[in-house]
Design an enzyme around this catalytic site. Structure first.
Site, PDB file in Angstrom:
ATOM      1  CE1 TYR A  81      -3.965   1.582  -0.046  1.00 21.21           C
ATOM      2  CE2 TYR A  81      -3.519   2.784   2.011  1.00 21.21           C
ATOM      3  CZ  TYR A  81      -4.268   2.647   0.775  1.00 21.21           C
ATOM      4  OH  TYR A  81      -5.376   3.659   0.790  1.00 21.21           O
ATOM      5  CE1 TYR A 272     -13.888   2.485  -5.136  1.00 19.95           C
ATOM      6  CE2 TYR A 272     -14.561   3.682  -7.209  1.00 19.95           C
ATOM      7  CZ  TYR A 272     -14.711   2.850  -6.106  1.00 19.95           C
ATOM      8  OH  TYR A 272     -15.765   1.763  -6.234  1.00 19.95           O
TER       9      TYR A 272
END
Length: 362
Positions: A81, A272
């Site tokens: 991430y 997104y």
């Protein structure tokens, strides 16, 4: 260049300090889901006793009530991430807790209040914790606990994307993929409450009729599969509603390219997520002849950009809580899991065609 950017993102670190383990001789310690190295969550996450830091003047002692397992949580544990917590770390970026006690300089919170994280990396998969006041946001305790536990990520993302990129009016339409995701379900409900029509794209699956029924019950106007995007039947949909001015992309790859074809000229596609792990491919003609706009959105970045504008955050939360109170916004389909069964919850959250969010009961 893309590889260098990816390495840079993976190298970013959350400012949250490492968690401390508690001595095994202490009484009634809080417990949490800890990982000391990156890897596949079921293999590296462990349920361990934790140490609660001493309550400082500006700190808040919180008893966590419930916390979901989101895709970003999985990616953080895997080490892929954009923000990574210092190791060892407690997993979880979202959830709701009840204030137990506050430091003497804390004025905005009191025992009994419900709170959610303001940002990323708090480590919500724990029974109790002490956190700085500025990392917490008060939410009303008269909304369902599952709604509060899942409020700060998906509904906020849906709200901002519907608000910030196109000026939509009742009767306008939006098209989105991953419509059964947490964000997708929130988009359907928020759009419905605003009189905006939704065209919702999902992957084909064995239980497709059941999924279609559930999304329609939430307020979806149309539900189609990725394969249907390329078929002439799509023209029939746009006989009853206008072509969308806004597309919301969480997938990438070929299905996103097909979804883009149904946008109005000068429309906007907001990306997104990238669940397919494939790039967004756009024909040159979409830019030249239709003047389409491609944008990106990350809720974490929005919160950073508005850190000095608490009014924007507060007004958004107030609007979402009003929808919840009116029954116009519900929690996504959830499976409630006791903390000790965390491994099964982690495994379930990583399976394909997952339509139920795993919620850890703390």
């Amino acid at each position: 260049m893309q590889r260098a950017a990816a390495r840079a993102l993976r190298g970013a670190r959350s400012p949250v300090p490492p968690v401390r383990l508690r001595s095994s001789t202490a009484r009634s310690p809080p417990r949490g889901l800890l990982y000391e190295r990156h890897g596949e969550p079921p293999a590296v996450v462990q349920l361990k006793d934790l140490e609660v830091a001493k309550l400082g003047d500006s700190d808040v002692h919180v008893k966590m009530l419930a916390a979901p397992i989101n895709p970003a949580d999985i990616n953080m544990i895997q080490g892929t991430y954009a923000i990574l917590s210092p190791l060892p770390a407690v997993g979880g970026n979202e959830g709701v807790g009840e204030v137990l006690e506050v430091g003497r300089r804390v004025t905005a919170l009191k025992p009994g209040d419900w709170v959610i994280p303001v940002g990323t990396g708090l480590g919500t998969w724990r029974t109790r914790g002490v956190f700085p006041e500025e990392t917490l946001l008060k939410v009303p305790s008269d909304i369902p606990v599952l709604c509060a536990a899942t409020l700060s990520v998906n509904p906020c993302t849906a709200y901002r994307m519907l608000t910030d990129f196109e000026t939509l009016a009742p009767g306008d339409s939006v098209i989105q993929n991953a419509a059964n995701s947490g964000v997708g379900q929130a988009v359907i409900q928020i759009a419905k409450a605003s009189g905006i029509k939704t065209v919702n794209v999902v992957r084909d699956r064995p239980d497709l009729p059941k999924l279609v029924e559930r999304l329609m019950a939430l307020g979806a106007d149309h539900v189609v599969t990725e394969e249907m995007l390329r078929k002439p039947e799509m023209k029939d949909i746009f006989k009853s509603i206008p072509k969308p001015r806004l597309a919301l992309n969480c997938i990438g790859g070929k299905s996103t390219t097909e979804m883009l074809r149904h946008l109005q000229p000068k429309g906007t596609m907001v990306t997104y997520g990238g669940m397919a792990k494939q790039p967004v491919m756009v024909p040159v003609s979409a830019f030249i002849f239709r003047d389409l706009r491609l944008r990106g959105f990350w809720m974490t970045q929005w919160k950073k950009d508005h850190a000095q504008d608490q009014g924007s955050l507060t007004s958004m939360m107030d609007a979402l809580c009003q929808l919840i109170r009116r029954g116009q916004l519900t929690a996504p389909a959830c499976t409630e899991v006791p903390l000790q069964d965390y491994k099964a919850a982690l495994e379930a959250s990583m399976k394909p065609f997952t339509s139920s969010k795993q919620i850890l009961l703390l």
